[in-house]
Every structure is written in C-alpha cells, then in structure tokens.
Design a protein around this motif. Structure first.
Motif, short mmCIF file in Angstrom:
data_model
loop_
_atom_site.label_atom_id
_atom_site.label_comp_id
_atom_site.label_asym_id
_atom_site.label_seq_id
_atom_site.Cartn_x
_atom_site.Cartn_y
_atom_site.Cartn_z
N ASN A 1 -11.73 -7.70 1.64
CA ASN A 1 -11.68 -7.33 3.05
C ASN A 1 -11.48 -5.82 3.18
OD1 ASN A 1 -11.45 -7.32 5.81
ND2 ASN A 1 -9.89 -8.90 5.92
N ALA A 2 -12.46 -5.07 2.71
CA ALA A 2 -12.36 -3.61 2.66
C ALA A 2 -12.11 -2.99 4.03
CB ALA A 2 -13.61 -3.01 2.03
N ARG A 3 -12.75 -3.50 5.05
CA ARG A 3 -12.59 -2.92 6.40
C ARG A 3 -11.13 -3.03 6.85
NH1 ARG A 3 -16.77 -4.52 10.81
NH2 ARG A 3 -17.97 -3.18 9.45
N ARG A 4 -10.53 -4.20 6.69
CA ARG A 4 -9.14 -4.40 7.10
C ARG A 4 -8.20 -3.49 6.31
NH1 ARG A 4 -5.49 -7.65 10.36
NH2 ARG A 4 -7.38 -8.79 10.77
N TYR A 5 -8.43 -3.41 4.99
CA TYR A 5 -7.53 -2.62 4.16
C TYR A 5 -7.72 -1.12 4.37
CZ TYR A 5 -5.24 -6.55 2.13
OH TYR A 5 -4.46 -7.67 1.98
N THR A 6 -8.90 -0.71 4.77
CA THR A 6 -9.10 0.70 5.13
C THR A 6 -8.25 1.03 6.36
OG1 THR A 6 -11.32 0.74 4.20
CG2 THR A 6 -10.80 2.42 5.84
N ALA A 7 -8.24 0.13 7.33
CA ALA A 7 -7.43 0.33 8.53
C ALA A 7 -5.94 0.31 8.18
CB ALA A 7 -7.75 -0.74 9.57
N LEU A 8 -5.53 -0.63 7.33
CA LEU A 8 -4.12 -0.69 6.93
C LEU A 8 -3.71 0.59 6.20
CD1 LEU A 8 -3.85 -4.37 5.61
CD2 LEU A 8 -2.93 -3.47 7.74
N MET A 9 -4.57 1.05 5.30
CA MET A 9 -4.27 2.27 4.55
C MET A 9 -4.17 3.46 5.50
SD MET A 9 -3.52 3.49 1.59
CE MET A 9 -4.14 2.47 0.26
N SER A 10 -5.04 3.52 6.49
CA SER A 10 -4.98 4.61 7.48
C SER A 10 -3.64 4.62 8.20
CB SER A 10 -6.11 4.48 8.49
OG SER A 10 -7.35 4.67 7.87
N ALA B 1 -0.84 7.60 7.95
CA ALA B 1 -0.33 8.25 9.17
C ALA B 1 1.20 8.20 9.21
CB ALA B 1 -0.93 7.59 10.40
N ASP B 2 1.77 7.08 8.78
CA ASP B 2 3.23 6.96 8.76
C ASP B 2 3.87 7.85 7.69
OD1 ASP B 2 3.08 5.08 10.79
OD2 ASP B 2 3.31 3.36 9.44
N LEU B 3 3.17 8.04 6.57
CA LEU B 3 3.72 8.80 5.45
C LEU B 3 3.60 10.32 5.60
CD1 LEU B 3 2.54 6.79 2.31
CD2 LEU B 3 4.90 7.22 3.01
N LEU B 4 2.59 10.79 6.28
CA LEU B 4 2.31 12.23 6.29
C LEU B 4 3.50 13.11 6.68
CD1 LEU B 4 -1.37 12.65 7.47
CD2 LEU B 4 -0.41 12.89 5.18
N LEU C 1 0.84 -1.20 0.00
CA LEU C 1 0.00 0.00 0.00
C LEU C 1 0.87 1.25 0.00
CD1 LEU C 1 -2.71 -1.16 2.55
CD2 LEU C 1 -3.05 -0.79 0.08
N ARG C 2 1.92 1.23 0.79
CA ARG C 2 2.86 2.37 0.83
C ARG C 2 3.47 2.59 -0.55
NH1 ARG C 2 6.23 5.01 4.73
NH2 ARG C 2 8.11 5.79 3.73
N LEU D 1 -1.44 13.38 -0.57
CA LEU D 1 -0.80 13.28 0.74
C LEU D 1 -0.18 14.61 1.15
CD1 LEU D 1 0.84 9.76 0.46
CD2 LEU D 1 -1.04 10.41 1.97
N THR D 2 0.41 15.32 0.20
CA THR D 2 0.97 16.64 0.49
C THR D 2 -0.14 17.59 0.94
OG1 THR D 2 2.77 16.31 -1.08
CG2 THR D 2 2.27 18.58 -0.46
N SER D 3 -1.26 17.57 0.24
CA SER D 3 -2.40 18.43 0.61
C SER D 3 -2.94 18.07 1.99
CB SER D 3 -3.52 18.31 -0.42
OG SER D 3 -3.11 18.85 -1.65
N ILE D 4 -3.00 16.80 2.30
CA ILE D 4 -3.47 16.36 3.62
C ILE D 4 -2.47 16.79 4.69
CG2 ILE D 4 -3.94 14.34 5.06
CD1 ILE D 4 -5.09 13.02 2.46
N ALA D 5 -1.19 16.61 4.42
CA ALA D 5 -0.15 16.99 5.38
C ALA D 5 -0.20 18.48 5.71
CB ALA D 5 1.23 16.62 4.85
N HIS D 6 -0.64 19.29 4.74
CA HIS D 6 -0.73 20.74 4.95
C HIS D 6 -2.12 21.20 5.32
CE1 HIS D 6 3.03 20.74 2.35
NE2 HIS D 6 3.38 21.04 3.58
N ARG D 7 -2.97 20.24 5.63
CA ARG D 7 -4.35 20.51 6.09
C ARG D 7 -5.17 21.27 5.06
NH1 ARG D 7 -2.86 21.84 12.35
NH2 ARG D 7 -1.99 19.80 12.76
N GLU D 8 -4.86 21.04 3.80
CA GLU D 8 -5.63 21.64 2.71
C GLU D 8 -6.69 20.66 2.21
OE1 GLU D 8 -1.69 24.02 1.10
OE2 GLU D 8 -2.35 22.22 0.07
#
Length: 96
Positions: free
Chosen positions: A70-79, A83-86, A15-16, A38-45
């Motif tokens: 397994n959408a629920r599991r992968y949503t959690a993994l993606m989250s 969080a690690d990438l931001l 995923l990363r 991700l850049t936009s999210i990191a800058h709260r835009e």
C-alpha cells in the motif's frame, strides 16, 4: 494473502522509529542516514527525503511488506511523520 486491518497510528510510530533510529555502521561510527536527511530538510538544504526500501526491510520486514502492498497510504503516513519530526531536527534558525 489475507488482508488484515492495520493500526495506522502504530504504523506511524514504526515509521518514526525507523527514521530516527536507523543507522549503518561505518567502522566504529554510526551513520544515522535518515536523521541527517531530516536535518538537511529542516534547514532547507534538501527538499526530498529518499528512503531505501531495503533499509526499511532490514529494520522491520513486516513494515516493508506493508509499504509495498500500500505505497500510497504509506507515502502519506511518512509525510505526516516527517512533518511532525522536522521541528526536532532544526538546529538553527533560518533567515526570513
């Protein structure tokens, strides 16, 4: 279809890789569509990361199938991955 045990740390690595490397070509230019989000999210835009399952499928068909199964599991993994990438995508300090 037989269920198989997945190594979720390995899935997080996939995923990363998808988020960092996926791009679409626009002429001679590459648009890293998830890296820019991700850049936009990191800058709260931006507050929501929108992922096109067709993009995941074109990047790694097996990963896309796992997401659908397994959408629920992968949503959690993606989250977790996001969080690690931001911090890597923050290019300027935000005012307090």
């Amino acid at each position: 279809m037989a269920s198989r045990t997945r190594d979720y740390e390995q899935e997080k690595a996939k995923l990363r890789q998808f988020l960092v490397e996926f791009h679409v070509k626009e002429g001679r230019r590459k648009d890293f569509k998830y890296a820019s989000q991700l850049t936009s999210i990191a800058h709260r835009e931006q507050v929501l990361l929108t992922i096109d399952l067709d993009d995941v499928d074109s990047f790694d068909q097996e990963l896309a199938e796992a997401v659908v199964e397994n959408a629920r599991r992968y949503t959690a993994l993606m989250s977790d991955v996001v969080a690690d990438l931001l911090p890597e995508y923050r290019t300027r300090e935000e005012p307090s």
